[in-house]
Design an enzyme around this catalytic site. Structure first.
Site, PDB file in Angstrom:
ATOM      1  N   GLY A  15       0.789  -1.227   0.000  1.00 52.00           N
ATOM      2  CA  GLY A  15       0.000   0.000   0.000  1.00 52.00           C
ATOM      3  C   GLY A  15       0.819   1.275   0.000  1.00 52.00           C
ATOM      4  O   GLY A  15       0.312   2.348   0.343  1.00 52.00           O
ATOM      5  N   ASN A  27      -4.419   2.553 -13.428  1.00 49.20           N
ATOM      6  CA  ASN A  27      -3.475   1.549 -12.925  1.00 49.20           C
ATOM      7  C   ASN A  27      -2.068   2.119 -12.907  1.00 49.20           C
ATOM      8  O   ASN A  27      -1.731   2.991 -13.705  1.00 49.20           O
ATOM      9  CB  ASN A  27      -3.507   0.313 -13.841  1.00 49.20           C
ATOM     10  CG  ASN A  27      -2.594  -0.792 -13.353  1.00 49.20           C
ATOM     11  OD1 ASN A  27      -2.549  -1.115 -12.165  1.00 49.20           O
ATOM     12  ND2 ASN A  27      -1.844  -1.380 -14.269  1.00 49.20           N
ATOM     13  N   GLN A  35       9.669   6.821  -7.843  1.00 47.91           N
ATOM     14  CA  GLN A  35       8.985   7.544  -8.924  1.00 47.91           C
ATOM     15  C   GLN A  35       7.491   7.217  -8.972  1.00 47.91           C
ATOM     16  O   GLN A  35       6.673   8.066  -9.332  1.00 47.91           O
ATOM     17  CB  GLN A  35       9.638   7.225 -10.272  1.00 47.91           C
ATOM     18  CG  GLN A  35      11.084   7.704 -10.372  1.00 47.91           C
ATOM     19  CD  GLN A  35      11.212   9.194 -10.100  1.00 47.91           C
ATOM     20  OE1 GLN A  35      10.445  10.008 -10.620  1.00 47.91           O
ATOM     21  NE2 GLN A  35      12.184   9.564  -9.264  1.00 47.91           N
ATOM     22  N   GLN A  83      10.013   2.599  -7.337  1.00 45.47           N
ATOM     23  CA  GLN A  83       8.916   2.943  -6.413  1.00 45.47           C
ATOM     24  C   GLN A  83       8.962   4.403  -5.977  1.00 45.47           C
ATOM     25  O   GLN A  83       7.913   5.025  -5.773  1.00 45.47           O
ATOM     26  CB  GLN A  83       8.939   2.011  -5.199  1.00 45.47           C
ATOM     27  CG  GLN A  83       8.319   0.648  -5.540  1.00 45.47           C
ATOM     28  CD  GLN A  83       7.357   0.159  -4.487  1.00 45.47           C
ATOM     29  OE1 GLN A  83       7.772  -0.173  -3.391  1.00 45.47           O
ATOM     30  NE2 GLN A  83       6.075   0.098  -4.815  1.00 45.47           N
ATOM     31  N   MET A 100      -3.089  -7.121  -7.802  1.00 44.10           N
ATOM     32  CA  MET A 100      -2.460  -8.156  -8.622  1.00 44.10           C
ATOM     33  C   MET A 100      -3.482  -9.042  -9.342  1.00 44.10           C
ATOM     34  O   MET A 100      -3.324 -10.257  -9.438  1.00 44.10           O
ATOM     35  CB  MET A 100      -1.529  -9.010  -7.739  1.00 44.10           C
ATOM     36  CG  MET A 100      -0.442  -8.195  -7.057  1.00 44.10           C
ATOM     37  SD  MET A 100       0.520  -7.175  -8.215  1.00 44.10           S
ATOM     38  CE  MET A 100       1.494  -8.442  -8.998  1.00 44.10           C
ATOM     39  N   ASN A 157       1.776   2.933  -2.551  1.00 40.93           N
ATOM     40  CA  ASN A 157       1.188   3.867  -3.521  1.00 40.93           C
ATOM     41  C   ASN A 157      -0.062   4.532  -2.968  1.00 40.93           C
ATOM     42  O   ASN A 157      -0.273   5.730  -3.184  1.00 40.93           O
ATOM     43  CB  ASN A 157       0.889   3.145  -4.833  1.00 40.93           C
ATOM     44  CG  ASN A 157       2.129   3.014  -5.690  1.00 40.93           C
ATOM     45  OD1 ASN A 157       2.597   3.990  -6.250  1.00 40.93           O
ATOM     46  ND2 ASN A 157       2.691   1.821  -5.745  1.00 40.93           N
ATOM     47  N   HIS A 209       1.897   0.776 -13.222  1.00 41.38           N
ATOM     48  CA  HIS A 209       2.667  -0.395 -13.636  1.00 41.38           C
ATOM     49  C   HIS A 209       4.156  -0.047 -13.579  1.00 41.38           C
ATOM     50  O   HIS A 209       4.576   0.968 -14.156  1.00 41.38           O
ATOM     51  CB  HIS A 209       2.274  -0.806 -15.062  1.00 41.38           C
ATOM     52  CG  HIS A 209       3.015  -2.024 -15.499  1.00 41.38           C
ATOM     53  ND1 HIS A 209       2.736  -3.278 -15.005  1.00 41.38           N
ATOM     54  CD2 HIS A 209       4.049  -2.192 -16.365  1.00 41.38           C
ATOM     55  CE1 HIS A 209       3.554  -4.160 -15.542  1.00 41.38           C
ATOM     56  NE2 HIS A 209       4.359  -3.527 -16.376  1.00 41.38           N
TER      57      HIS A 209
HETATM   58  C1  GRF Z   1       4.094  -1.444  -7.195  1.00 42.39           C
HETATM   59  O1  GRF Z   1       5.402  -1.652  -7.645  1.00 42.39           O
HETATM   60  C2  GRF Z   1       3.152  -1.336  -8.345  1.00 42.39           C
HETATM   61  O2  GRF Z   1       3.661  -0.662  -9.434  1.00 42.39           O
HETATM   62  C3  GRF Z   1       2.931  -2.783  -8.655  1.00 42.39           C
HETATM   63  O3  GRF Z   1       2.817  -3.395  -7.393  1.00 42.39           O
HETATM   64  C4  GRF Z   1       3.574  -2.656  -6.444  1.00 42.39           C
HETATM   65  C5  GRF Z   1       2.651  -2.264  -5.332  1.00 42.39           C
HETATM   66  O4  GRF Z   1       3.300  -1.612  -4.276  1.00 42.39           O
HETATM   67  N1  GRF Z   1       1.801  -2.955  -9.542  1.00 42.39           N
HETATM   68  P1  GRF Z   1       2.448  -0.973  -3.083  1.00 42.39           P
HETATM   69  O5  GRF Z   1       1.471  -2.029  -2.582  1.00 42.39           O
HETATM   70  O6  GRF Z   1       1.741   0.237  -3.596  1.00 42.39           O
HETATM   71  O7  GRF Z   1       3.480  -0.641  -2.040  1.00 42.39           O
END
Ligand code: GRF
Length: 212
Positions: A14, A111, A177, A175, A94, A16, A113
């Site tokens: 989490g 999304n 970025q 991450q 995922m 992000n 990626h």
């Molecule tokens: C991130 O690297 C995102 O781009 C990928 O899964 C990871 C999730 O990280 N799809 P978080 O759960 O947001 O820390």
């Protein structure tokens, strides 16, 4: 009331989602997170949401392993709609989302990626970039369409690949970025400073400037 009413779907740490929470708190993103759903019962993203007092819950996606379909998809849409969500954020979710969810939130599913799409869609894309011998890697935030990691691109950010990189060190650099790119993309949507023309997301940079 905030402009964007976000529903966040995640599976992992989490970080992000945290970057979105932080941007909202800093006043740089006019949004509120209405609901967080995770397909993993003990995902850290749920702990984070609870710590911030954000409504959240586990979404059981069985019997499917890699997609959001059937009863779970219906339940997901129902929960998001009940929470008043208008924009769905896939923040490390995922699973592949299917046309029914996309139809419920047209052009409003976003999304992130960890690769410079269209290179390396799918999982472990940073390791794929390293194995391929790329000198540059990065992150893409895009609108979701019916394909996998294939929708119109809103924001991309590049990072260098270092000689001594491991998959972990490269992912960590990406991450950093990611945590800039996601709030930036959501700001573009919140301000309405874009229009989608086919594959291209045309961005009106003038509208992104803070008003004097
Ligand atoms: C991130 O690297 C995102 O781009 C990928 O899964 C990871 C999730 O990280 N799809 P978080 O759960 O947001 O820390």
């Amino acid at each position: 009331m905030a402009t964007l009413k976000l529903g966040v779907l995640g599976s992992g740490a989490g970080s992000n989602m945290q970057s979105i929470v932080d941007a909202i708190a800093a006043g740089t993103l006019d949004a509120e997170i209405r609901l967080v759903l995770a397909d993993v019962a003990d995902a850290k993203i749920l702990d984070r949401a609870r710590r911030h007092g954000i409504a959240c819950q586990y979404l059981d996606c069985a019997p499917f392993r890699t997609k959001l379909e059937g009863a779970a998809e219906d339940r997901c849409i129902e929960l998001l709609k009940m929470a008043g969500v208008d924009t769905v954020v896939l923040a490390g979710f995922m699973r592949i989302v299917k046309p029914k969810l996309l139809a419920a939130f047209p052009n409003r599913v976003v999304n992130i990626h960890p690769a410079l799409l269209p290179a390396f869609p799918g999982v472990h894309s940073w390791a794929q970039a390293l194995d391929y011998g790329c000198k540059v890697a990065g992150v893409t935030v895009h609108f979701v369409d019916a394909g996998t990691d294939s929708g119109p691109i809103i924001v991309q950010k590049a990072v260098p690949v270092m000689e001594d990189d491991t998959p972990e060190s490269l992912h960590a650099r990406i991450q950093v970025q990611e945590h800039l790119a996601f709030p930036e993309a959501l700001r573009i949507i919140a301000v309405g400073a874009y229009r989608i023309e086919g594959r291209r997301v045309r961005i009106d940079r003038d509208r992104l400037q803070p008003k004097a």
